[in-house]
Design a protein around this motif. Structure first.
Motif, PDB file in Angstrom:
ATOM      1  N   VAL A  24       1.157  -1.181   0.023  1.00  0.00           N
ATOM      2  CA  VAL A  24       0.002  -0.021  -0.017  1.00  0.00           C
ATOM      3  C   VAL A  24       0.985   1.198   0.131  1.00  0.00           C
ATOM      4  O   VAL A  24       1.500   1.645   1.051  1.00  0.00           O
ATOM      5  N   ASP A  25       1.225   1.770  -1.070  1.00  0.00           N
ATOM      6  CA  ASP A  25       2.157   2.881  -1.370  1.00  0.00           C
ATOM      7  C   ASP A  25       1.324   4.109  -1.258  1.00  0.00           C
ATOM      8  O   ASP A  25       0.799   4.533  -2.489  1.00  0.00           O
ATOM      9  N   MET A  26       1.077   4.850  -0.359  1.00  0.00           N
ATOM     10  CA  MET A  26       0.263   5.807  -0.187  1.00  0.00           C
ATOM     11  C   MET A  26       1.217   7.118  -0.389  1.00  0.00           C
ATOM     12  O   MET A  26       0.628   8.215  -0.703  1.00  0.00           O
ATOM     13  N   GLN A  27       2.356   7.004  -0.276  1.00  0.00           N
ATOM     14  CA  GLN A  27       3.180   8.126  -0.461  1.00  0.00           C
ATOM     15  C   GLN A  27       3.621   8.658  -2.092  1.00  0.00           C
ATOM     16  O   GLN A  27       3.597   9.556  -2.419  1.00  0.00           O
ATOM     17  N   GLN A  28       3.798   7.419  -2.890  1.00  0.00           N
ATOM     18  CA  GLN A  28       3.716   7.508  -4.273  1.00  0.00           C
ATOM     19  C   GLN A  28       5.065   8.370  -4.416  1.00  0.00           C
ATOM     20  O   GLN A  28       5.076   9.129  -5.389  1.00  0.00           O
ATOM     21  N   SER A  29       6.119   8.280  -3.627  1.00  0.00           N
ATOM     22  CA  SER A  29       7.293   9.153  -4.029  1.00  0.00           C
ATOM     23  C   SER A  29       8.383   8.330  -4.595  1.00  0.00           C
ATOM     24  O   SER A  29       8.173   6.953  -4.913  1.00  0.00           O
ATOM     25  N   GLN A  30       9.458   8.933  -5.278  1.00  0.00           N
ATOM     26  CA  GLN A  30      10.452   8.320  -5.741  1.00  0.00           C
ATOM     27  C   GLN A  30      11.170   7.321  -4.884  1.00  0.00           C
ATOM     28  O   GLN A  30      11.244   6.038  -5.320  1.00  0.00           O
ATOM     29  N   GLU A  31      11.260   7.769  -3.457  1.00  0.00           N
ATOM     30  CA  GLU A  31      11.728   6.610  -2.689  1.00  0.00           C
ATOM     31  C   GLU A  31      11.191   5.739  -2.391  1.00  0.00           C
ATOM     32  O   GLU A  31      11.456   4.523  -2.255  1.00  0.00           O
ATOM     33  N   SER A  32       9.501   6.002  -2.164  1.00  0.00           N
ATOM     34  CA  SER A  32       8.924   4.795  -1.685  1.00  0.00           C
ATOM     35  C   SER A  32       9.044   3.736  -2.813  1.00  0.00           C
ATOM     36  O   SER A  32       8.804   2.498  -2.780  1.00  0.00           O
ATOM     37  N   ARG A  33       8.919   4.165  -4.240  1.00  0.00           N
ATOM     38  CA  ARG A  33       8.933   3.323  -5.321  1.00  0.00           C
ATOM     39  C   ARG A  33      10.010   2.297  -5.232  1.00  0.00           C
ATOM     40  O   ARG A  33      10.211   1.337  -5.605  1.00  0.00           O
ATOM     41  N   ARG A  34      11.184   3.013  -5.071  1.00  0.00           N
ATOM     42  CA  ARG A  34      12.394   2.455  -5.022  1.00  0.00           C
ATOM     43  C   ARG A  34      12.813   1.337  -3.882  1.00  0.00           C
ATOM     44  O   ARG A  34      12.896   0.348  -4.095  1.00  0.00           O
ATOM     45  N   LEU A  35      11.885   1.530  -2.688  1.00  0.00           N
ATOM     46  CA  LEU A  35      11.770   0.786  -1.583  1.00  0.00           C
ATOM     47  C   LEU A  35      10.824  -0.439  -2.074  1.00  0.00           C
ATOM     48  O   LEU A  35      11.483  -1.705  -1.903  1.00  0.00           O
TER      49      LEU A  35
END
Lengths: 482, 358, 367
Positions: B52-63
């Motif tokens: 559940v990626d609510m952040q949708q940031s570059q970092e979160s995607r990388r994670l």
């Protein structure tokens, strides 16, 4: 040779007395019969003498050796053949013999002369598994196994139960031969009157005690015969018979167990279905009961085709198998209720009929005992009662009196006559030729075929024999297979 | 001696003529070794992760990418809201969920990362969370002066479950064949009436006993041999210690198991009872022997009971010998316990084995 | 109703048996109360020994911290690595922690101090858990040390962990629903099969075959009594689990019993098939045992299916037991609804119908 004094043996910590004050002397070289009803203590006495049980009190000597102290030496010089199952079913004839020979530290060759006569009969089957032999062959093999170490004394506990007359005769000829030639002492128990009469002396036993000892002719009570009060009159030809078989055949591979048999049993008739062990009686009976499919030919039982309408056949017949087939762990009443229920009787009918039966059998006190606790003769009477409890039109009895004492057998036949008079057709197999004479008509099977079929008097006339034994021997001698 | 020899031959014939039983006795070890060696393990392997990626940031995607790239994890579902996670876990469609919250939420004091896992499988849950924490943690903290920890997996560098299971399987099979089959085969002679003749013969009872036990000793030795060869050549389970000491230990254990079978046969009268009684002895042995469940994890009372179970000593000893390759001196207690049990059981059963009926 | 008489007979025989009624009552009590306590993969009471070459305050503190953890306890302090290995061989310790010389000094400075953890991996699971615990403790200790010294600790982003359904990670909760399935196998699978083969050996089955009872009546009479006993035992097992551990199914009892019923159908027909192909009791028992061990091991009851290699996981798809264990756990622990475990129910039903067709087809009254 055998010296017994004041022997006593109890089971269940003294609650059941099996033997009470038994005193007996059997000289060397005698054939001695132990005769008595089931539960008289014969088997217990055999086991005590074979050193398998310890007496509570009293003394017993075999060959001058004490059964308690010198049991090892006794075991070396006796041969013991317990009633049934004393062979390894999954070993061949030869393997069984060799095994028992080596158990006694001898070889087949060493004492071959003792068993030569029997073994010649067994030899063609020496590679067959013991479990696949017919009843007569099994007992011959068992006797050979008990003889193989040249014992001084032979203990034979009902050696001929379930064996046909021809094989029985052969076995007894062998016993006499061994007795005469080698002086082997024998203690035998048997339910057959003709065998009892062949013993030198007998002891009559009852409820653990010896009531009489002496030559069989003096001691054995006169045999009472059962009479059919209403003689059977065969109906006219237009009525369809209870059982009609036409060319009925069963084939297992290349072996034709039952070979085109054709016969007709009238309604209300007592039909004796005789034959040696392995002649195909059981196979034929299984087809008639709808237990197995005929390979060829047809038969109608109670008006139904056994090949197609076997479920209807089953609804109209009763069946009592060779083995005791009631449930040992159910009470008498529960067994009746179960089988009554299976045949669709309602609770009220079951209850009424059951009480009537208990009165008739004189077993009111046993109604709530478990069947397993009853003596064999009672069980057989109960099994018969159960098989006609639902008033079938035909009942099949497969050796119903095997191993049962003479008195119980007479009571049993009384029951059969009563059933026949009520209109039930009886189809019965037996190895007792006196019983064969009780039947209205008799058929004799040899090698899968019916070789003779008529009333007992006419058969005796036809074969010029004094009794049914004569008829049976005349026919069985022609047998090709065993 | 000839008596004895022919008795043994007869026993072998009984066994070999029952094809169905023979087949099962020989195939069972192969199947068990195959299953334990290849199929069964406790390791974490494939974990299905719902993200559940609510952040949708570059970092979160990388994670998320890094998690997916890991051998143990694969991202199978993407969800919009954490609310759907529990239902997904309940249906069993994911094992674990990773929730990445928005910066806003974090400012309000919520944790940025949340791991939700299905706790119904406790060990897996624990290990999975630890693995995931490591992966996630690595990204979050560039290493400071952390002590480098070197981990050595002694005796079993790849931590393979087969190493643990092989001795257990041997212990179980031997117990099954020696105790259950032996007791049934003796009681069968009682039931069929042939025992009566044997007793009435001059055959010494000891011959009867030994001749009955010997064939099963042979069958079970064949089984041990197959298992050992298979596990060594196919499963690569080592034989680190002395093979002779292992054979001695196995032989001793077989004797104990045979004695147990003999004992069972002396106290029952029917085959069915023999079977039930041996099962009643075998099943607790499976649980209490440490074959699957480590003895150390048991409650005090159960662990104490396990000390009288021969299988426990055998399995422990076999593991030490085969896998660890310890010096045999460390196994003196194992040998001692098994020997005492063998002697006691044999003595009791020989005493109970009647030379008469009843 | 003929079949009622037959069922009555089976019940009477069960009641007359000396052993069975006791087994029925005692088994759930003993199994539910005992097995989950014993059958635990939970690793606890790990023993570690230390080879401390540093002998500094830091190393002493680290040892204390490890010893204080719930999972590990100090068994010995050794002077040499060889001595520690000796302890491993003797079975006195599970893990060796070696602290190198100058550990404290290196930790302060820049050099990387090398800690050594050597775990006895004969039991791989145990070693893995020991490693994980130790790494965590050492990591925590290191972080605490850093903070104490006022060093700027690296901001490790906080990770919240939620463990659903079984927050205490109680292994017993994991085992209980699966064990309920075991009763059913023993009672509903084994007993009817042994019963029928027993009637074959005694010869009473022939007497039954000449009566007009129909195939289905005979089979139903063998299965229904044991299935009923099985249901009662499941109920007893559920109550025992509640009384002893305080567990109770999260999901609906009705759905749970629906699965139990379907499963009863499945295992009983399996027993019937075996009984139709076997002539003696020992054959039947061994055959049942053989197949059940395979089905059990491949069902995920003892080891998780997700830990199996791909091919083995695919193989479990043909194992009906897998669906039962899965569904029981989902219902009992996770509170799954009928919709959640619908696919498992479907699979079980399909299997049950196949095995029933087989069981009835292979039963011959007339040969």
């Amino acid at each position: 040779m055998i010296q017994i004094s004041h022997l006593r043996k109890t089971y269940n910590k003294g609650r059941t007395v099996a033997l009470e004050d038994v005193t007996l002397h059997i000289p060397a070289g005698e054939i001695f019969g132990l005769i008595g009803p089931d539960g008289a203590g014969k088997t217990t006495l055999f086991r005590l003498l074979a050193t398998l049980l310890l007496p509570d009190s009293g003394k017993a000597q075999v060959n001058g050796l004490d059964v308690v102290r010198d049991y090892r030496q006794i075991r070396r010089c006796i041969g013991y053949m317990p009633g049934r199952f004393s062979l390894y079913q999954d070993l061949t004839v030869e393997e069984n013999l060799q095994f028992f020979a080596s158990v006694f530290g001898t070889t087949l060759a060493e004492n071959y002369h003792l068993i030569a006569d029997v073994y010649r009969m067994l030899e063609p089957f020496k590679h067959r598994l013991a479990g696949k032999l017919s009843g007569g062959m099994k007992q011959k093999l068992a006797l050979s196994c008990a003889l193989i170490h040249a014992p001084k004394v032979l203990f034979l506990d009902e050696p001929t139960t379930g064996v046909d007359p021809v094989s029985r005769k052969e076995l007894w000829e062998l016993l006499h031969h061994l007795n005469r030639t080698y002086g082997i002492t024998m203690v035998v128990s048997t339910p057959y009157r003709d065998e009892v009469l062949q013993c030198h002396r007998i002891a009559l036993m009852e409820a653990g005690r010896i009531v009489a000892v002496g030559p069989a002719a003096d001691v054995l009570p006169e045999e009472e015969r059962v009479q059919r009060t209403v003689p059977f009159v065969p109906p006219g030809e237009e009525v369809e018979g209870a059982i009609v078989a036409e060319g009925l055949t069963k084939q297992f591979g290349t072996f034709v167990a039952c070979d085109h048999i054709t016969f007709r049993v009238h309604r209300g008739e007592i039909f004796g279905f005789l034959g040696a062990n392995g002649a195909g009686k059981t196979t034929a009976m299984k087809m008639l009961c709808g237990l197995s499919q005929p390979s060829n030919g047809w038969a109608r039982v109670a008006g139904y085709d056994v090949a197609k309408e076997y479920e209807q056949v089953k609804q109209h017949i009763g069946y009592m198998s060779q083995q005791f087939a009631l449930y040992d762990d159910l009470t008498v009443a529960e067994n009746f209720r179960l089988f009554g229920g299976i045949y669709g009787m309602n609770r009220r009918q079951i209850k009424e009929q059951f009480q009537r039966w208990m009165q008739r059998l004189g077993m009111e006190h046993e109604a709530h005992k478990q069947v397993g606790a009853l003596p064999l003769g009672w069980k057989q009477k109960l099994a018969f009662a159960v098989s006609i409890f639902h008033r079938p039109s035909i009942v099949f009895l497969d050796e119903p009196t095997g191993g049962v004492d003479a008195q119980t057998r007479r009571q049993f036949w009384q029951l059969i006559y009563e059933a026949a008079e009520e209109g039930i057709t009886i189809f019965v197999t037996t190895h007792y030729m006196d019983e064969a004479a009780y039947c209205d008509r008799v058929s004799i099977m040899v090698d899968g075929q019916i070789r003779a079929l008529d009333t007992p008097p006419r058969l005796m006339e036809q074969f010029g024999a004094a009794d049914m034994y004569g008829v049976f021997f005349a026919l069985a001698r022609t047998a090709q297979r065993s | 001696m000839k008596q004895f020899y022919s008795f043994v031959r007869k026993e072998f014939k009984h066994i070999f003529r029952d094809k169905q039983t023979m087949l099962i006795l020989l195939v069972m070890p192969l199947v068990l070794i195959g299953l334990f060696g290849y199929a069964l393990s406790m390791e974490v392997r494939s974990t299905r992760v719902a993200v559940v990626d609510m952040q949708q940031s570059q970092e979160s995607r990388r994670l998320v990418q890094r998690v997916d790239a890991n051998a143990y994890f694969s991202v199978t579902e993407y969800l919009q809201s954490p609310a759907a996670v529990e239902s997904l876990l309940r249906k069993g469609r994911a094992d674990l969920a990773l929730v990445i919250r928005t910066r806003n939420d974090v400012r309000q004091g919520k944790a940025e990362l949340q791991i939700l896992t299905d706790g119904s499988e406790p060990n897996l849950a624990q290990t999975r969370v630890q693995y995931l924490q490591q992966i996630v943690g690595l990204t979050a903290s560039p290493t400071a002066a952390q002590p480098a920890v070197i981990v050595k997996m002694l005796f079993n560098p790849q931590s393979r479950s087969a190493y643990n299971f092989v001795p257990g399987v041997i212990g179980l099979i031997l117990l099954l064949i020696c105790a259950m089959m032996t007791s049934i085969s003796i009681v069968r002679e009682k039931e069929r009436g042939t025992m009566e003749i044997l007793l009435a013969s001059p055959l010494p009872p000891l011959y009867v006993i030994v001749a009955k036990l010997l064939p099963y000793l042979v069958v079970s030795s064949v089984n041990v041999g197959t298992i050992l060869l298979l596990s060594y050549y196919v499963l690569d389970v080592p034989i680190a210690g002395s093979i002779w000491v292992f054979c001695a230990l196995t032989l001793l254990y077989i004797i104990v198991a045979l004695a147990l079978g003999l004992f069972i046969s002396t106290v029952v009268r029917s085959q069915l009872a023999a079977m039930l009684l041996s099962l009643l002895m075998i099943v607790p042995a499976i649980y209490l022997s440490g074959m699957v469940f480590p003895v150390e994890s048991m409650p005090e009372a159960a662990a104490r009971v396990s000390y009288i179970i021969p299988t426990r000593w055998y399995i422990d000893g076999a593991r030490k010998l085969l896998i660890q390759g310890v010096d045999p001196t460390h196994l003196s207690i194992h040998f001692l316990v098994l020997a005492v049990e063998a002697v006691v059981l044999l003595a009791v059963s020989v005493k109970l084995f009647k030379t008469r009926l009843q | 109703m003929t079949v009622l008489y037959l069922i009555q007979k089976e019940f009477l025989q069960i009641a007359r048996n000396l052993l069975l009624p006791i087994v029925f009552v005692v088994l759930p009590l003993a199994v539910i109360n005992g097995v989950p306590r014993i059958a635990t993969q939970e690793v606890k009471g790990l023993r570690f020994c230390v080879v401390d070459h540093d002998l500094s305050t830091t190393s002493a503190r680290l040892i204390q911290q490890i010893d204080a953890s719930a999972h590990l306890s100090l068994s010995a302090v050794c002077h040499h690595y060889a001595e520690a290995m000796e302890a491993v061989d003797a079975g006195q310790t599970d893990v060796v922690v070696e602290i190198p010389p100058h550990f404290e000094k290196n930790l302060r400075g820049k050099g990387a101090p090398n800690l050594l953890i050597a775990a006895n991996a004969t039991n791989g699971t145990k070693a893995g858990m020991a490693q994980a615990y130790l790494l965590q403790i050492i990591g925590d200790a290191q972080r605490a040390l850093a903070q104490e010294r006022g060093q700027q600790s690296v901001a490790v982003s906080p990770i919240a962990v939620n463990i659903c359904f079984n927050p205490q990670l109680d292994y017993k909760l994991y085992m209980v629903p699966a064990l309920l399935g075991l009763f059913l196998i023993l009672i509903v699978g084994f007993l009817p099969a042994l019963n029928i083969v027993g009637e074959k050996e005694k010869g009473t089955i022939e007497q039954m075959n000449v009566t007009p009872i129909r195939k289905w009546e005979f089979i139903v009479s063998k299965v229904v009594p044991y299935a009923l006993v099985g249901l009662l035992m499941i109920t007893e097992g559920l109550l025992v689990a509640r009384g002893v551990f305080g567990f109770w199914p999260e999901g609906s009892i009705a759905v749970l019993f629906l699965f139990v019923l379907v499963f009863c159908m499945l295992v009983s027909s399996f027993g019937l098939i075996v009984s139709n192909y076997c002539q003696t009791l020992s054959q039947a028992a061994l055959t049942m045992f053989f197949f059940l061990v395979i089905f059990l091991l491949m069902s995920g009851l003892l080891t998780p299916i997700s830990s199996m290699p791909e091919w083995a996981q695919r193989l479990t798809l043909v194992n009906p037991l897998r669906y039962f264990v899965e569904a029981m756990r989902a219902i009992y622990i996770k509170g799954a609804t009928l919709a959640d475990v619908g696919s498992q129910l479907l699979a079980l039903s399909v299997y049950a119908s196949i095995t029933w067709a087989w069981a009835i087809g292979s039963y011959r009254k007339n040969g």
